[in-house]
Design a protein around this motif. Sequence first.
Motif, PDB file in Angstrom:
ATOM      1  N   SER A 113      48.104  17.564  77.522  1.00 53.06           N
ATOM      2  CA  SER A 113      46.700  17.803  79.082  1.00 53.06           C
ATOM      3  C   SER A 113      45.614  16.680  77.860  1.00 53.06           C
ATOM      4  O   SER A 113      45.112  16.034  78.822  1.00 53.06           O
ATOM      5  CB  SER A 113      47.097  18.713  78.805  1.00 53.06           C
ATOM      6  OG  SER A 113      46.372  19.352  77.673  1.00 53.06           O
ATOM      7  N   SER A 114      45.783  16.624  76.888  1.00 55.73           N
ATOM      8  CA  SER A 114      44.305  16.938  76.336  1.00 55.73           C
ATOM      9  C   SER A 114      44.424  14.435  76.459  1.00 55.73           C
ATOM     10  O   SER A 114      43.810  13.983  76.832  1.00 55.73           O
ATOM     11  CB  SER A 114      44.363  16.290  75.013  1.00 55.73           C
ATOM     12  OG  SER A 114      43.242  17.133  74.768  1.00 55.73           O
ATOM     13  N   VAL A 115      45.787  14.259  75.206  1.00 57.18           N
ATOM     14  CA  VAL A 115      46.345  12.769  75.586  1.00 57.18           C
ATOM     15  C   VAL A 115      46.618  12.234  77.190  1.00 57.18           C
ATOM     16  O   VAL A 115      45.658  11.008  78.477  1.00 57.18           O
ATOM     17  CB  VAL A 115      47.921  12.732  75.369  1.00 57.18           C
ATOM     18  CG1 VAL A 115      48.511  11.156  75.159  1.00 57.18           C
ATOM     19  CG2 VAL A 115      47.535  13.262  73.766  1.00 57.18           C
ATOM     20  N   MET A 116      46.904  13.046  78.324  1.00 57.71           N
ATOM     21  CA  MET A 116      47.068  12.623  79.609  1.00 57.71           C
ATOM     22  C   MET A 116      46.117  11.800  80.559  1.00 57.71           C
ATOM     23  O   MET A 116      45.361  11.553  81.360  1.00 57.71           O
ATOM     24  CB  MET A 116      48.216  12.987  80.397  1.00 57.71           C
ATOM     25  CG  MET A 116      49.652  13.182  80.305  1.00 57.71           C
ATOM     26  SD  MET A 116      51.183  14.257  81.251  1.00 57.71           S
ATOM     27  CE  MET A 116      50.758  15.440  80.831  1.00 57.71           C
ATOM     28  N   ASN A 117      45.362  13.423  79.662  1.00 62.05           N
ATOM     29  CA  ASN A 117      43.465  13.264  81.100  1.00 62.05           C
ATOM     30  C   ASN A 117      42.660  11.784  80.263  1.00 62.05           C
ATOM     31  O   ASN A 117      42.423  11.693  81.078  1.00 62.05           O
ATOM     32  CB  ASN A 117      43.123  14.979  80.884  1.00 62.05           C
ATOM     33  CG  ASN A 117      43.567  15.848  81.926  1.00 62.05           C
ATOM     34  OD1 ASN A 117      44.175  16.068  82.784  1.00 62.05           O
ATOM     35  ND2 ASN A 117      43.288  17.227  80.805  1.00 62.05           N
TER      36      ASN A 117
END
Length: 266
Positions: A113-117
């Motif tokens: 989620s950190s990478v996509m956001n």
Amino acid sequence: MTHSRSLLTKEWYKVPLCVDCPSCGAQTRSAGIVVGPSSLIGDPVDSAENDILTRTPALLDGFAFVETLSGRTQNIERFVVNRFHSIFAFRNDCLMPICEHCTEGLAPPTIRSSVMNGFVRLGQRRLLVNERVLIFASNAVLTEFRGGTSIEETDFPYPDYAVVLVCDTESPGGDSGTLELWHSIACNDYAILVRGHDGREVLRDAVNDDLASVVATVSDLGLVLTQLHLAQASSPYCALARDLFLKALGDAGYQQEYQEADHADL
């Protein structure tokens, strides 16, 4: 959606992140990889490692978080691990981000989620850079996503480019195809199109600053050039492109068997 695919791309982004490491508990800086719409995907089969001319590729046509990469480990080690050795490493023959403190791998659920956001947020501000170096993996686990971003698909506009050379080529498995060299005088860069034996497009690679980078891509793909033809036999520009390309090939260690007015065997 998460799928296992073969992956061939020169459109990928290193997205910085900061998370708590599950192994040592410290807050760590690392990065994840997102690939872009011009990436080519296929079935995750071993033959995809070498015989790219026989593959039936499809455009990703979106963005995807790279959960893991495996296969073609020399290529991945050269272009990813060696460039970012404090961020990525191989764990169980798969590429993974690592903790800067304990060097343990950061599992995909920890950073997904950190990478996509982060990709969407930084992309909207144009703070991400396409690495533009080859990733060629026979098995990549990709999680596709869509989000508002200003990053556009890597492409080259045909009206600004002209094909100058056509090379007959073979894969290590003996399958035939062609490689077209395109040049833009306005942009002062080169692009290549690789086609399979039936004429279908296998790879489009734009924005090469010089012919040395084109030759490096040909070598990384494992292609053997068998004969070189001028796109227009009477064109002095095509003849000049031939001479420059032959010199770049020679500088990279390729040997030329003979040369005639409009073609050469390599």
